[in-house]
Write a protein that holds these residues in place. Structure first.
Motif, short mmCIF file in Angstrom:
data_model
loop_
_atom_site.label_atom_id
_atom_site.label_comp_id
_atom_site.label_asym_id
_atom_site.label_seq_id
_atom_site.Cartn_x
_atom_site.Cartn_y
_atom_site.Cartn_z
N GLY A 29 -23.34 17.20 0.01
CA GLY A 29 -24.32 18.27 0.07
C GLY A 29 -23.76 19.63 -0.28
N ALA A 30 -22.44 19.77 -0.43
CA ALA A 30 -21.82 21.04 -0.76
C ALA A 30 -21.54 21.07 -2.26
CB ALA A 30 -20.54 21.23 0.02
N ALA A 31 -22.01 22.11 -2.91
CA ALA A 31 -21.77 22.25 -4.34
C ALA A 31 -21.69 23.73 -4.68
CB ALA A 31 -22.86 21.58 -5.15
N LEU A 32 -20.99 24.04 -5.75
CA LEU A 32 -20.86 25.40 -6.24
C LEU A 32 -21.27 25.39 -7.70
CD1 LEU A 32 -19.87 28.35 -5.88
CD2 LEU A 32 -17.62 27.54 -6.61
N LEU A 33 -22.21 26.25 -8.04
CA LEU A 33 -22.68 26.34 -9.42
C LEU A 33 -22.17 27.65 -10.00
CD1 LEU A 33 -24.47 25.19 -11.68
CD2 LEU A 33 -26.34 26.55 -10.75
N LEU A 34 -21.35 27.56 -11.05
CA LEU A 34 -20.86 28.74 -11.74
C LEU A 34 -21.75 29.00 -12.93
CD1 LEU A 34 -17.01 28.04 -11.92
CD2 LEU A 34 -18.18 29.62 -10.40
N GLN A 35 -22.31 30.20 -13.00
CA GLN A 35 -23.10 30.60 -14.16
C GLN A 35 -22.32 31.69 -14.88
OE1 GLN A 35 -26.94 31.55 -12.41
NE2 GLN A 35 -27.73 29.62 -13.20
N LEU A 36 -21.81 31.35 -16.04
CA LEU A 36 -20.97 32.27 -16.78
C LEU A 36 -21.79 32.97 -17.85
CD1 LEU A 36 -17.96 29.84 -17.15
CD2 LEU A 36 -18.24 31.65 -15.49
N PRO A 37 -21.30 34.12 -18.34
CA PRO A 37 -22.01 34.83 -19.39
C PRO A 37 -22.26 33.91 -20.59
CG PRO A 37 -20.20 36.16 -18.58
CD PRO A 37 -20.08 34.82 -17.94
N ASP B 254 -16.83 18.89 -5.82
CA ASP B 254 -15.65 18.43 -5.10
C ASP B 254 -14.60 19.53 -5.14
OD1 ASP B 254 -13.18 17.13 -4.38
OD2 ASP B 254 -14.15 15.21 -4.81
N ALA B 255 -13.89 19.72 -4.05
CA ALA B 255 -12.86 20.76 -3.97
C ALA B 255 -11.75 20.53 -4.98
CB ALA B 255 -12.29 20.82 -2.56
N ARG B 256 -11.55 19.29 -5.40
CA ARG B 256 -10.50 19.00 -6.40
C ARG B 256 -10.86 19.55 -7.77
NH1 ARG B 256 -10.20 12.72 -5.29
NH2 ARG B 256 -12.40 13.20 -5.07
N GLN B 257 -12.09 19.96 -7.98
CA GLN B 257 -12.52 20.52 -9.27
C GLN B 257 -12.22 22.03 -9.38
OE1 GLN B 257 -16.65 19.34 -8.98
NE2 GLN B 257 -16.34 17.70 -10.48
N VAL B 258 -11.91 22.68 -8.27
CA VAL B 258 -11.70 24.12 -8.26
C VAL B 258 -10.57 24.56 -9.19
CG1 VAL B 258 -11.07 26.10 -6.81
CG2 VAL B 258 -12.77 24.44 -6.01
N PRO B 259 -9.37 23.93 -9.18
CA PRO B 259 -8.33 24.37 -10.11
C PRO B 259 -8.76 24.24 -11.57
CG PRO B 259 -7.39 22.97 -8.41
CD PRO B 259 -8.87 22.90 -8.25
N LEU B 260 -9.50 23.19 -11.89
CA LEU B 260 -9.97 23.02 -13.26
C LEU B 260 -10.97 24.12 -13.64
CD1 LEU B 260 -10.02 21.32 -15.83
CD2 LEU B 260 -11.82 19.94 -14.80
N ALA C 42 -11.10 27.13 -12.29
CA ALA C 42 -10.35 28.38 -12.39
C ALA C 42 -9.65 28.48 -13.74
CB ALA C 42 -9.34 28.48 -11.25
N ALA C 43 -9.08 27.38 -14.20
CA ALA C 43 -8.42 27.37 -15.50
C ALA C 43 -9.44 27.61 -16.62
CB ALA C 43 -7.70 26.04 -15.72
N LEU C 44 -10.64 27.07 -16.47
CA LEU C 44 -11.70 27.27 -17.46
C LEU C 44 -12.10 28.74 -17.52
CD1 LEU C 44 -13.91 26.25 -19.41
CD2 LEU C 44 -15.35 25.88 -17.40
N VAL C 45 -12.28 29.37 -16.38
CA VAL C 45 -12.67 30.79 -16.35
C VAL C 45 -11.57 31.65 -16.97
CG1 VAL C 45 -13.14 32.74 -14.81
CG2 VAL C 45 -14.24 30.53 -14.39
N ARG C 46 -10.30 31.37 -16.64
CA ARG C 46 -9.20 32.12 -17.24
C ARG C 46 -9.16 31.95 -18.74
NH1 ARG C 46 -6.42 30.59 -12.54
NH2 ARG C 46 -5.60 28.74 -13.56
N ALA C 47 -9.38 30.73 -19.21
CA ALA C 47 -9.35 30.48 -20.65
C ALA C 47 -10.51 31.20 -21.36
CB ALA C 47 -9.42 28.98 -20.91
N LEU C 48 -11.65 31.28 -20.71
CA LEU C 48 -12.80 31.96 -21.33
C LEU C 48 -12.61 33.48 -21.38
CD1 LEU C 48 -15.74 29.89 -19.83
CD2 LEU C 48 -14.92 29.87 -22.19
N GLN C 49 -11.76 34.03 -20.50
CA GLN C 49 -11.52 35.47 -20.51
C GLN C 49 -10.62 35.89 -21.65
OE1 GLN C 49 -9.90 36.25 -16.63
NE2 GLN C 49 -11.89 36.78 -15.77
#
Length: 129
Positions: A94-102, A111-117, A119-126
């Motif tokens: 029941g816990a989920a996080l939805l990232l809406q990027l520009p 899943d908490a195991r997806q957080v590092p992936l 974070a790497a995606l957001v850094r790469a997009l910057q």
């Protein structure tokens, strides 16, 4: 350039005019020792066997470089985070996080195991292409 041996056994290099040459590491060591000593620059130079004008130049150069501002990264970018009740599959807890990027890109983390992936995606997009 001629060389002689000093009192401490280290090699003292002199130029053709007879001026002593001091290595950068020795100079930094002397400047660090001077800062800890509490002595005046003139007294410290005398005790170290260095001409005051030379030593004063070293101190001034070190203070100038210490005042230079450290380069900072570019301006910070803020992202808006909106927490909503998401419709999640029955297999999750029941816990989920939805990232809406520009640009309309969305990433849903269930899943908490997806957080590092993510974070790497957001850094790469910057990073600029």
């Amino acid at each position: 350039m001629t060389s002689t041996t000093g009192a401490g056994g280290e090699l003292i290099k002199t130029d053709t005019r007879g001026r002593m040459r001091t290595s950068a590491t020795r100079r930094e060591s002397l400047l660090a020792e001077f800062e800890r000593s509490g002595l005046s620059a003139a007294k410290f130079a005398e005790l170290a066997g260095i001409k005051y004008q030379t030593f004063a130049g070293w101190v001034q150069q070190r203070r100038r470089t210490a005042r230079r501002p450290v380069p900072t990264p570019g301006p910070s970018k803020w992202l808006e985070a909106v927490v909503e009740q998401a419709q999640v599959p029955a297999a999750t807890n029941g816990a989920a996080l939805l990232l809406q990027l520009p640009g309309g890109v969305q990433a849903e983390l269930v899943d908490a195991r997806q957080v590092p992936l993510a974070a790497a995606l957001v850094r790469a997009l910057q990073m600029p292409c």
